[in-house]
Design an enzyme around this catalytic site. Sequence first.
Site, PDB file in Angstrom:
ATOM      1  N   CYS A 199      57.692  39.440  10.323  1.00  0.00           N
ATOM      2  CA  CYS A 199      56.829  40.611  10.342  1.00  0.00           C
ATOM      3  C   CYS A 199      56.035  40.672  11.645  1.00  0.00           C
ATOM      4  O   CYS A 199      55.878  41.734  12.242  1.00  0.00           O
ATOM      5  CB  CYS A 199      55.896  40.568   9.144  1.00  0.00           C
ATOM      6  N   CYS A 233      53.880  39.621   3.695  1.00  0.00           N
ATOM      7  CA  CYS A 233      53.232  40.428   4.715  1.00  0.00           C
ATOM      8  C   CYS A 233      53.344  41.914   4.380  1.00  0.00           C
ATOM      9  O   CYS A 233      54.444  42.444   4.264  1.00  0.00           O
ATOM     10  CB  CYS A 233      53.929  40.129   6.041  1.00  0.00           C
TER      11      CYS A 233
END
Length: 399
Positions: free
Chosen positions: A100, A200
């Site tokens: 991420c 995330c």
Amino acid sequence: MKRVVVGMSGGVDSSVAAYLLKEQGYDVIGMFMKNWHDDSVTISKECPWLEDSNDAMIVAQKLGIPFQAIDLSEEYKKRIVDYMFDEYQKGRTPNPDVLCNREIKFDIFLKAAMRLKADYIATGHYCRKGVTEDGGKTIYQLLAGKDPNKDQSYFLCQLTQDQLSKALFPIGELQKSEVRRIAKEQDLITADKKDSQGLCFIGKVRLPEFLQQKLEPKKGVVVEVPAEASTFKNSATQMELNGTSPEILQKMSATYQYQLNDGKIVGEHNGAHYYTIGQRKGLNIGGTPKPLFIIETDTNENIIYTGQGEDHPGLYRKGLLIKPGDIHWIREDLAMCTGDSQTTYKVRIRYRQDLETAALFMREEGLYIIFDKLQKAIASGQFAAWYHEDELIGSGVIS
């Protein structure tokens, strides 16, 4: 005046990061990234994105900075979620938070910030950026955060020099307690907000339900392998291997290969791809003197291999291999060449793990990392990161 776009998540860390940058005289813009729409697989009260977005907006209003939300869900699905599905299907354990940062925050988000004529982006990560020079060339360093309990440099282990050059980490010098104190002093709505957990931008998910969106349930057997099984007799965990020949390095970093007749069937599962090495909960199999730990998942045959107790030899390995295409150097000037070895680095194979002493050997097959002490639950697909003192030098995906 330098312009910085702050990734505001609706948490206390990014809120204080925005405040500190404004105090330092930057032209600050707050931006919230919406990366997920499907609430059906989240444990809803843990990390509702709408609440987070509202909190980020309220903080921005309090600080008197412009604020906008950006929808990156299409890219997030493509780059993170689809990758996760693919890795789990192969029986590997991906780390979406590392990806991420590499693919979303410091790529898509960074480009969006640059379109706003930003000089930098900033995040609420507990890490620091250093600058050094080599032959007149500026080199950026990724350094551990000052709070040893919150250091998040591991999550940024795939960043490049270019990405680091445009990054600011305003809270990296602070302790978490200081961050909360500042938020309270400034009367920020996020001052007492709990830290987010889980994936995330998605939040805390029920992983099997999350994976079942794409990976079909498939009944298979759970096999318990005894600690005295022949599989472990000549392994690196039970032999003192010396030397750095390719054969020895391979043996020390090899994964165990199991057969159905290595143990006894003790239960059933709904799909080997839903589980990972080192996992204890989720099998719902009792009646053993010690808890069962997963020591291997065979997604081809759909078999889960387990062993009793945290001291089971199947949980431990001496080393690992990172294949050439998966090796990444933040410090490109320190990249090792084939034949090189390095003994001054320390390594971690998961977030929050203590740094472990290891030797690195670059060979044609890739980078071997051989630890001084046996390591528990080395999982393919995870990232190993190596440090010199408090600087993260490089990382790679465990094969």
